[in-house]
Design a protein around this motif. Structure first.
Motif, PDB file in Angstrom:
ATOM      1  N   PHE A  23      -1.302  39.100 -38.549  1.00 30.35           N
ATOM      2  CA  PHE A  23      -0.527  39.085 -37.310  1.00 30.35           C
ATOM      3  C   PHE A  23       0.886  38.529 -37.491  1.00 30.35           C
ATOM      4  CE2 PHE A  23      -4.892  39.579 -36.009  1.00 30.35           C
ATOM      5  CZ  PHE A  23      -4.793  40.595 -35.071  1.00 30.35           C
ATOM      6  N   ASP A  24       1.238  38.261 -38.749  1.00 31.05           N
ATOM      7  CA  ASP A  24       2.647  37.977 -39.056  1.00 31.05           C
ATOM      8  C   ASP A  24       3.471  39.265 -38.972  1.00 31.05           C
ATOM      9  OD1 ASP A  24       1.954  35.370 -39.559  1.00 31.05           O
ATOM     10  OD2 ASP A  24       1.713  35.659 -41.718  1.00 31.05           O
ATOM     11  N   GLU A  25       2.775  40.407 -39.130  1.00 26.60           N
ATOM     12  CA  GLU A  25       3.473  41.688 -39.039  1.00 26.60           C
ATOM     13  C   GLU A  25       3.701  42.050 -37.571  1.00 26.60           C
ATOM     14  OE1 GLU A  25       2.455  44.449 -42.686  1.00 26.60           O
ATOM     15  OE2 GLU A  25       0.602  43.901 -41.666  1.00 26.60           O
ATOM     16  N   GLU A  26       4.633  42.955 -37.332  1.00 25.30           N
ATOM     17  CA  GLU A  26       4.957  43.332 -35.959  1.00 25.30           C
ATOM     18  C   GLU A  26       3.887  44.253 -35.379  1.00 25.30           C
ATOM     19  OE1 GLU A  26       8.953  44.675 -35.419  1.00 25.30           O
ATOM     20  OE2 GLU A  26       9.813  42.846 -36.305  1.00 25.30           O
ATOM     21  N   ALA A  27       3.758  44.229 -34.056  1.00 23.70           N
ATOM     22  CA  ALA A  27       2.690  44.949 -33.358  1.00 23.70           C
ATOM     23  C   ALA A  27       2.645  46.453 -33.679  1.00 23.70           C
ATOM     24  CB  ALA A  27       2.812  44.720 -31.852  1.00 23.70           C
ATOM     25  N   PRO A  28       3.782  47.168 -33.731  1.00 19.58           N
ATOM     26  CA  PRO A  28       3.695  48.610 -34.050  1.00 19.58           C
ATOM     27  C   PRO A  28       3.069  48.871 -35.426  1.00 19.58           C
ATOM     28  CG  PRO A  28       5.830  48.103 -33.093  1.00 19.58           C
ATOM     29  CD  PRO A  28       5.167  46.779 -33.370  1.00 19.58           C
ATOM     30  N   VAL A  29       3.351  48.006 -36.393  1.00 19.02           N
ATOM     31  CA  VAL A  29       2.777  48.151 -37.735  1.00 19.02           C
ATOM     32  C   VAL A  29       1.258  48.001 -37.677  1.00 19.02           C
ATOM     33  CG1 VAL A  29       2.681  47.129 -40.058  1.00 19.02           C
ATOM     34  CG2 VAL A  29       4.884  47.353 -38.870  1.00 19.02           C
ATOM     35  N   LEU A  30       0.789  47.017 -36.924  1.00 18.22           N
ATOM     36  CA  LEU A  30      -0.654  46.759 -36.793  1.00 18.22           C
ATOM     37  C   LEU A  30      -1.339  47.878 -36.006  1.00 18.22           C
ATOM     38  CD1 LEU A  30      -0.564  42.916 -36.115  1.00 18.22           C
ATOM     39  CD2 LEU A  30      -1.037  44.080 -38.268  1.00 18.22           C
ATOM     40  N   HIS A  31      -0.704  48.338 -34.944  1.00 15.17           N
ATOM     41  CA  HIS A  31      -1.256  49.438 -34.148  1.00 15.17           C
ATOM     42  C   HIS A  31      -1.434  50.690 -35.009  1.00 15.17           C
ATOM     43  CE1 HIS A  31      -1.983  52.229 -30.892  1.00 15.17           C
ATOM     44  NE2 HIS A  31      -0.877  52.883 -31.157  1.00 15.17           N
ATOM     45  N   ASN A  32      -0.433  50.986 -35.836  1.00 18.26           N
ATOM     46  CA  ASN A  32      -0.515  52.152 -36.713  1.00 18.26           C
ATOM     47  C   ASN A  32      -1.627  51.998 -37.748  1.00 18.26           C
ATOM     48  OD1 ASN A  32       1.574  53.496 -35.427  1.00 18.26           O
ATOM     49  ND2 ASN A  32       3.145  52.636 -36.764  1.00 18.26           N
ATOM     50  N   LYS A  33      -1.817  50.779 -38.207  1.00 20.60           N
ATOM     51  CA  LYS A  33      -2.883  50.528 -39.185  1.00 20.60           C
ATOM     52  C   LYS A  33      -4.263  50.709 -38.552  1.00 20.60           C
ATOM     53  CE  LYS A  33      -4.062  47.212 -42.810  1.00 20.60           C
ATOM     54  NZ  LYS A  33      -3.694  45.963 -43.480  1.00 20.60           N
ATOM     55  N   PRO A  50      -0.488  37.653 -30.159  1.00 19.14           N
ATOM     56  CA  PRO A  50       0.925  37.505 -30.533  1.00 19.14           C
ATOM     57  C   PRO A  50       1.129  37.944 -31.978  1.00 19.14           C
ATOM     58  CG  PRO A  50      -0.157  35.362 -30.498  1.00 19.14           C
ATOM     59  CD  PRO A  50      -1.165  36.353 -30.000  1.00 19.14           C
ATOM     60  N   CYS A  51       2.205  38.671 -32.233  1.00 25.22           N
ATOM     61  CA  CYS A  51       2.485  39.215 -33.568  1.00 25.22           C
ATOM     62  C   CYS A  51       3.891  38.824 -34.011  1.00 25.22           C
ATOM     63  CB  CYS A  51       2.349  40.744 -33.554  1.00 25.22           C
ATOM     64  SG  CYS A  51       0.762  41.347 -32.948  1.00 25.22           S
ATOM     65  N   GLY A  52       4.243  39.254 -35.195  1.00 26.23           N
ATOM     66  CA  GLY A  52       5.552  38.925 -35.756  1.00 26.23           C
ATOM     67  C   GLY A  52       6.694  39.518 -34.952  1.00 26.23           C
ATOM     68  N   GLY A  53       7.855  38.903 -35.086  1.00 25.34           N
ATOM     69  CA  GLY A  53       9.068  39.417 -34.442  1.00 25.34           C
ATOM     70  C   GLY A  53       9.046  39.352 -32.934  1.00 25.34           C
TER      71      GLY A  53
END
Length: 370
Positions: A253-263, A323-326
């Motif tokens: 969750f250090d990564e931004e939400a769009p990156v996690l959603h895509n994963k 909560p995520c990065g950025g």
């Protein structure tokens, strides 16, 4: 497999004059061999079998090649590949389903030569095809690849495209050469990617489109014009789609939400995406760490989410908000606990009964678990 039955059937095809034998092929139809393994390749097989029964069909499916039977879980009996099971369910002769460990085995190649295939067609077969295989079919081997080649060559093109968040992908029909997914492209079909679509659904759509592309192009493959019009790939524009490893499934969750959603969308099906959360029991002071499989998400559009601590997970109906990065946040709509069925975020939140939820962070692990 009883190879004598294979030989008998095709001796009949070559030598018999009587039309009464149910094992005889019409002599003017070109033998085609289909190679595939997962359920998604059954879409292509269905298209081929259906097209082959048309009165004006140029071809028939002479044999199927698929992965060997495997055990789905420990102690269970060997099960045929999903494609093999689908073919058997459709009444395809079991003695014409080949299951070599490797496509370069001498016995298998000998059987393949005896079929005298005009064309081999692959769709998610899963084995490398050596030159001695590729030299057998008269019109070559073509592959349905679910990307716009030369983009996303490799084992996981749909998953890697979703992971990258691209807005467009497609399916390519290409000749197979020794180099991975590098052969000339006969035709391709483009497709826009919706924001919420997951890999299994996109795979189904692309192979459905790919099967239509294949049936449309078969006449040109048989008459040789496809070889003339096929476009060589620009290797300088090639990107790779390597096989997914199970350890990639953890979300950070250090990564931004769009990156996690895509994963989450990319790894739906297998291996899934996982996260560890801490359930904070304010009364007992005991924290419980729980592993969640993250099933369905969306990127949170709200920018004013109030949290007391940076790792605190809140519930804003109908989602758990991580909560995520950025400064971004991810809405988790469906989760799955180990050994349980998929449940809504609301059902999980109700089960937590007012206890606090936190993301299991590296800082928490250092403070509490060492």
């Amino acid at each position: 497999m009883n190879s004598s039955l294979v030989f008998r059937r095709f001796w009949c095809f070559n030598a018999a004059t009587s039309s009464s034998s149910t094992l005889c092929f019409a002599s003017n139809k070109k033998p085609v061999v289909f190679l595939g393994s997962p359920q998604v390749s059954a879409t292509v097989l269905d298209a081929l079998l259906n097209a082959s029964t048309a009165p004006d069909s140029l071809f028939e499916v002479a044999a199927i090649v698929t992965q060997p039977p495997s055990r789905k879980s420990r102690g269970k009996k060997l099960m045929p590949s999903p494609l093999a099971q689908h073919a058997l369910d459709r009444g395809f002769p079991s003695n014409l389903i080949f299951t070599p460990e490797r496509a370069g085995e001498d016995v298998f190649l000998s059987n393949l030569r005896d079929l005298q295939p005009e064309l081999c067609i692959t769709a998610a077969y899963g084995n490398i095809l050596p030159s001695k295989f590729l030299n057998i079919p008269t019109s070559g081997t073509v592959n349905i690849h679910p990307s716009l080649l030369p983009l996303y060559r490799g084992a996981a093109p749909v998953q890697r495209a979703l992971q990258d968040g691209v807005k467009e992908t497609g399916v390519s029909l290409a000749f197979t050469v020794r180099a991975l997914d590098a052969g000339p492209v006969i035709a391709c079909e483009r497709m826009e990617i919706e924001d919420q679509i997951k890999a299994p659904e996109l795979l189904d759509l692309l192979f459905y489109e790919g099967s239509k592309l294949l049936i449309r192009e078969l006449p040109s493959i048989f008459d040789g014009s496809a070889k003339v019009k096929a476009q060589p790939q620009d290797d300088s524009k090639a990107t790779l789609a390597p096989k997914i490893a199970s350890e990639e499934s953890w979300l950070s969750f250090d990564e931004e939400a769009p990156v996690l959603h895509n994963k989450v969308r990319a790894f739906a099906g297998w291996p899934g995406t996982r996260a560890k959360v801490v359930i904070v029991d304010n009364k007992s002071g005991q924290d419980k760490i729980t592993e969640l499989k993250i099933i369905t998400t969306k990127v949170c559009s709200r920018s004013n989410i109030q949290v007391n601590q940076p790792d605190e997970i809140t519930f804003i109906k109908p989602a758990l908000v991580f909560p995520c990065g950025g400064g971004t946040a991810l809405e988790v709509l469906e989760i799955q606990l180990p050994g349980k069925k998929v449940m809504s975020a609301a059902a999980f939140w109700n089960g937590v009964r007012g206890q606090k939820l936190k993301i299991l962070s590296a800082a928490y692990e250092n403070d509490h678990l060492h």
